[in-house]
Design an enzyme around this catalytic site. Structure first.
Site, short mmCIF file in Angstrom:
data_model
loop_
_atom_site.label_atom_id
_atom_site.label_comp_id
_atom_site.label_asym_id
_atom_site.label_seq_id
_atom_site.Cartn_x
_atom_site.Cartn_y
_atom_site.Cartn_z
N ASN A 186 0.88 -1.18 0.00
CA ASN A 186 0.00 0.00 0.00
C ASN A 186 0.92 1.22 0.00
O ASN A 186 1.48 1.58 1.02
CB ASN A 186 -0.88 -0.03 1.26
CG ASN A 186 -1.68 1.25 1.43
OD1 ASN A 186 -1.78 2.05 0.49
ND2 ASN A 186 -2.23 1.45 2.61
N LYS A 209 0.18 4.27 -0.36
CA LYS A 209 -0.43 5.49 0.19
C LYS A 209 -0.14 6.68 -0.74
O LYS A 209 -0.03 6.49 -1.94
CB LYS A 209 0.08 5.74 1.62
CG LYS A 209 -0.01 4.49 2.49
CD LYS A 209 0.22 4.74 3.93
CE LYS A 209 0.12 3.42 4.68
NZ LYS A 209 -0.05 3.58 6.10
N HIS A 244 -9.73 1.70 4.52
CA HIS A 244 -8.48 1.89 5.25
C HIS A 244 -8.70 2.89 6.39
O HIS A 244 -9.43 3.87 6.23
CB HIS A 244 -7.37 2.38 4.31
CG HIS A 244 -6.02 2.29 4.93
ND1 HIS A 244 -5.58 3.20 5.87
CD2 HIS A 244 -5.02 1.37 4.80
CE1 HIS A 244 -4.36 2.86 6.26
NE2 HIS A 244 -4.00 1.75 5.64
N GLY A 265 2.31 2.12 10.93
CA GLY A 265 3.40 3.10 10.86
C GLY A 265 4.06 3.41 12.20
O GLY A 265 4.73 4.43 12.35
P1 PGA Z 1 2.54 0.29 7.62
O1 PGA Z 1 1.11 0.58 6.97
O2 PGA Z 1 3.03 -1.03 7.08
O3 PGA Z 1 3.40 1.45 7.22
O4 PGA Z 1 2.33 0.21 9.10
C1 PGA Z 1 0.18 -0.43 6.75
C2 PGA Z 1 -1.05 0.14 6.09
O5 PGA Z 1 -1.43 1.28 6.38
O6 PGA Z 1 -1.67 -0.52 5.25
#
Ligand code: PGA
Length: 253
Positions: free
Chosen positions: A11, A13, A101, A176
């Site tokens: 993902n 983002k 999400h 995150g």
């Molecule tokens: P992350 O995000 O791996 O950076 O924790 C996961 C997500 O938001 O799908």
């Protein structure tokens, strides 16, 4: 090592421009080279809408799929400035779509709206990655099971095609942050989700359940011990081909 199909879904983002095709290209090359594992792994990269058409066109001998990260619920053209619907994404070449999400829920997306988006994306035959998960406060108050059950019930309908739906359990406090659940705890939550999905969809084919939240090339070996997990939704680490490839490699180590 498992023989079951596992998903590794990136993902991105709000990340990436045209020059970042090299990341996708390296991941695709790795995926092609490791064809001995190909029966067992499915790699999907969910990227910004601005890149879908371009990247899809440039990918050769592709063994990875491209997905989008959200859409508008309206199935046809309409007065929705700045929005893109599932049909437009499908036409660009998206095969998957992330819906629900927590970052979008935080901006006001309700379960009811997510359900409408799921219906519109199913109508376009897209594969849905439906995200659920509790906040840290809900976890502290022991509301995890209550919250995820409610999220499932209010956005999924028993009539949905379970072959097109993947559920991603992403505890919001874990996204995150480098914080992850204990293996034992995660096993219990994933089993609970599977049980709830089974209750909802009865005899239909079982829905795959992924884990997401701070997955990286170190902690992936912990998660690989949990056979109930059908794969991972990977945020930050999917923005680097090396980190993403190392996650897949270490999973199968
Ligand atoms: P992350 O995000 O791996 O950076 O924790 C996961 C997500 O938001 O799908």
């Amino acid at each position: 090592m498992t023989n079951k199909l596992k998903y590794f879904i990136g993902n991105w983002k709000m990340f990436g421009d045209i020059s970042d095709f090299k990341i996708i290209q390296s991941i695709n090359k790795f995926s092609n080279k490791s064809r001995n594992l190909i029966q067992k792994k499915r790699i999907v990269l969910c990227i910004p809408n601005t890149l879908i058409y371009n990247f899809k066109k440039k990918l050769r001998s592709k063994s990875i799929s491209i997905g989008a990260q959200n859409c508008h619920y309206n199935q046809t053209n309409g007065p929705f400035t700045g929005s893109v619907n599932a049909r437009m994404l499908k036409k660009l070449g998206a095969e998957y779509i992330i819906l629900g999400h927590s970052e979008n829920r935080a901006e006001g997306e309700s379960s009811k709206l997510i359900k409408k988006k799921i219906i519109s994306a199913l109508d376009q035959n897209l594969n849905i990655i439906f995200c659920i998960g509790e906040t840290s406060k809900e976890k502290r108050n022991k509301k995890t099971f209550f919250v995820i059950k409610k999220q499932i019930k209010s956005s999924l309908n028993k009539k949905f095609n379970t072959n097109k739906i993947i559920v991603a359990y992403e505890p919001i406090w874990s996204i995150g942050t480098n914080k992850i659940l204990q293996v034992k705890e995660l096993k219990v939550v994933i089993s609970f989700i599977k049980k709830e999905l089974k209750k909802l969809f009865k005899a239909k084919s079982p829905v795959k359940v992924l884990y997401g939240g701070s997955v990286n090339n170190n902690n992936i070996s912990l998660f690989s011990r949990i056979s109930e997990i059908d794969g991972f939704l990977i945020g930050g680490a999917s923005q680097s081909s090396k980190k993403f490839i190392d996650i897949v490699k270490n999973y199968y180590k």
